[in-house]
Structures are given as structure tokens and as C-alpha cells.
Motif scaffolding. Structure first.
Motif, mmCIF file in Angstrom:
data_model
loop_
_atom_site.group_PDB
_atom_site.id
_atom_site.type_symbol
_atom_site.label_atom_id
_atom_site.label_comp_id
_atom_site.label_asym_id
_atom_site.label_seq_id
_atom_site.Cartn_x
_atom_site.Cartn_y
_atom_site.Cartn_z
ATOM 1 N N ARG A 108 0.830 -1.204 0.000
ATOM 2 C CA ARG A 108 0.000 0.000 0.000
ATOM 3 C C ARG A 108 0.864 1.253 0.000
ATOM 4 N N LEU A 109 0.418 2.231 -0.762
ATOM 5 C CA LEU A 109 0.996 3.568 -0.685
ATOM 6 C C LEU A 109 0.087 4.374 0.236
ATOM 7 N N ILE A 110 0.693 5.032 1.227
ATOM 8 C CA ILE A 110 -0.084 5.735 2.250
ATOM 9 C C ILE A 110 0.171 7.236 2.154
ATOM 10 N N PHE A 111 -0.905 7.990 1.962
ATOM 11 C CA PHE A 111 -0.847 9.442 2.044
ATOM 12 C C PHE A 111 -1.355 9.849 3.424
ATOM 13 N N ASP A 112 -0.484 10.437 4.215
ATOM 14 C CA ASP A 112 -0.830 10.894 5.573
ATOM 15 C C ASP A 112 -0.838 12.417 5.545
ATOM 16 N N LEU A 113 -2.040 13.015 5.717
ATOM 17 C CA LEU A 113 -2.185 14.465 5.573
ATOM 18 C C LEU A 113 -2.715 15.107 6.854
ATOM 19 N N PRO A 114 -1.828 15.581 7.738
ATOM 20 C CA PRO A 114 -2.283 16.307 8.922
ATOM 21 C C PRO A 114 -2.847 17.670 8.524
ATOM 22 N N CYS A 115 -3.973 18.020 9.123
ATOM 23 C CA CYS A 115 -4.655 19.274 8.805
ATOM 24 C C CYS A 115 -4.752 20.157 10.043
ATOM 25 N N ARG A 116 -5.212 21.359 9.836
ATOM 26 C CA ARG A 116 -5.411 22.278 10.960
ATOM 27 C C ARG A 116 -6.482 21.737 11.909
ATOM 28 N N ARG A 117 -6.452 22.207 13.159
ATOM 29 C CA ARG A 117 -7.411 21.843 14.207
ATOM 30 C C ARG A 117 -7.328 20.359 14.570
#
Length: 241
Positions: A108-117
Motif C-alpha cells: 500500500r501507498l499511504i498518504f498521511d495528511l495532517p490538517c489544521r485543528r
């Protein structure tokens, strides 16, 4: 003792998220598959359209990333679906950065995207080992080299009907003509033709003779749009058959 194999990981900082999303968007609009090549100093993203008439290869240097880590001698090639990749970047307004990981155990290719709040989005996309894909061409042997500002081309293309599938570029001594291509020779068909003088190009090199090439308008639009979005010039290399 069992050693721990270092994982492949690449971190895209916030300032580079939009250019990266434009790259993924372009690839997803041209081909169904995304071919990812991991090299020591860069990532290479490739795709091929269904008609096998358009091939895209985009090199992303390691300096583009905030963090770039691969195990020694770990150059790999992967194949995955393009549209799920673009879905991860459909809305990035609140995303602070993106971490890309390649989990070879789960494939698996994993996109980890932390966002505001404190919100975090995670996309996991299945991949498989891919075969090398390369178009055979040589820019050095092309007789025609024309460099244009992307905006110059993007402002010309809306003049053509949205249902038009192919466009012809005619290169002459005095400039370049864009004209609609139709198999049907009927006089009832609306035909569009634009002329751009050679003085309007950043570079205009020919061998002194005229030539023309016909190709898909859809793919050309997406490539021009990408060049405009990431601030890169459009350079056409044309080789006579």
C-alpha cells in the motif's frame, strides 16, 4: 537478531502541496494508471493514455521534499490507480503537509495528511510491482524546437470547440498555426485556425522547412495547464518522420 528494514518515506511541505496536487491531477486526467519510480535522488511519475498516444513522465527532485528517505539500493517501480491518488489531494486547503509512505508488506501507498485543528486524513492505495515504462524518443535529434509561455497557449486553446478531439500544429518559417483537425471533409463543419508569430515565442528553431503534427487536444490541454500551474515553460520538440 532480525533487522528492521527502513521504510520509504517522503514528506511534502505545505508550500509544495499545490504543485504536487496539480501533477497528480494531470496524470489522473491523462491515464488510468500511475507508474511510480523511486530513485536515489528523485521520484518519477509516469502515465500512458488508453489510446497509447500520450506518455507523461514527471521528475520530482529530492530537494522538492522536506524529507526524502529510501533504504540503500532500494530503487523500485510501482503501479497503482491514478484517480484514488488524486482523490487524496482533492481538497488541500487545510492540509499542513503530506507524508508519503510505501508499505511493501501490505503493498500500500499511504498518504498521511495532517490538517489544521488536529484533523488528519489518511489514504491507503494498493499498488503492485510495475514494469519499466519508457517512451523511445530523442529531443537532441528533433529539427524543431519551440518554447512558449504556457499562458500564451492556454489562452489560445479555448477558441477551439470543446467537442474537438484532435488539433494540428503547423510549423512554418514565420510562426506556428493551431488548427482544428477533422476526418470529415464536409464544408458544414466549423473549422478554427489561429496563427502565432515566431516573434511571440521564447524560442523558435526550425530547419527552414514547414511541418505539421496532429495529436489529442484533451491531453495537450492538461499538459499546458500543468506547466502554467507550476510555472514551467512549454517546449515543443518535433521530429519529422
Amino acid at each position: 537478531m532480525v533487522g528492521i528494514v527502513p521504510e520509504m518515506q517522503f514528506v511534502i511541505p505545505a508550500r509544495h502541496l499545490r504543485p504536487f496536487s496539480k501533477i497528480i491531477h494531470c496524470i489522473s486526467k491523462i491515464g488510468d494508471e500511475l507508474f511510480l519510480e523511486v530513485k536515489d535522488d528523485k521520484l518519477v511519475l509516469k502515465t500512458l493514455n488508453n489510446a497509447r498516444s500520450a506518455f507523461v513522465s514527471i521528475n520530482i527532485n529530492k530537494n522538492f521534499f522536506e524529507f526524502f528517505s529510501i533504504p540503500p539500493d532500494a530503487e523500485r517501480k510501482y503501479q497503482l490507480k491514478a484517480k484514488p491518488c488524486y482523490a487524496a489531494f482533492h481538497n488541500i486547503n487545510s492540509v499542513e503537509k503530506c507524508s508519503i509512505k510505501l508499505d511493501e508488506e501490505e503493498q500500500r501507498l499511504i498518504f498521511d495528511l495532517p490538517c489544521r485543528r488536529g484533523i488528519k486524513k489518511v489514504h491507503k492505495i494498493t499498488f503492485e510491482s510495475g514494469e519499466p515504462m519508457q517512451a523511445i524518443y530523442s529531443k537532441e535529434h528533433c529539427s524543431y524546437r519551440i518554447a512558449a509561455r504556457p499562458k500564451q497557449l492556454s489562452e489560445s486553446l479555448p477558441n477551439f470547440h470543446s467537442a474537438l478531439s484532435e488539433i494540428t500544429i503547423v510549423v512554418a518559417k514565420d510562426g506556428l498555426r493551431l488548427k482544428s483537425y477533422h476526418d470529415d471533409k464536409s464544408s458544414r463543419i466549423t473549422r478554427t485556425e489561429l496563427h502565432i508569430d515566431q516573434s511571440d515565442f521564447e524560442e523558435f528553431h526550425t530547419d527552414g522547412s514547414s511541418t505539421e503534427v496532429t495529436f489529442s487536444l484533451k491531453e495537450f490541454k492538461h499538459i499546458v495547464a500543468l506547466c502554467e500551474a507550476i510555472g514551467q515553460p512549454c517546449t515543443l520538440h518535433i521530429e519529422r518522420g
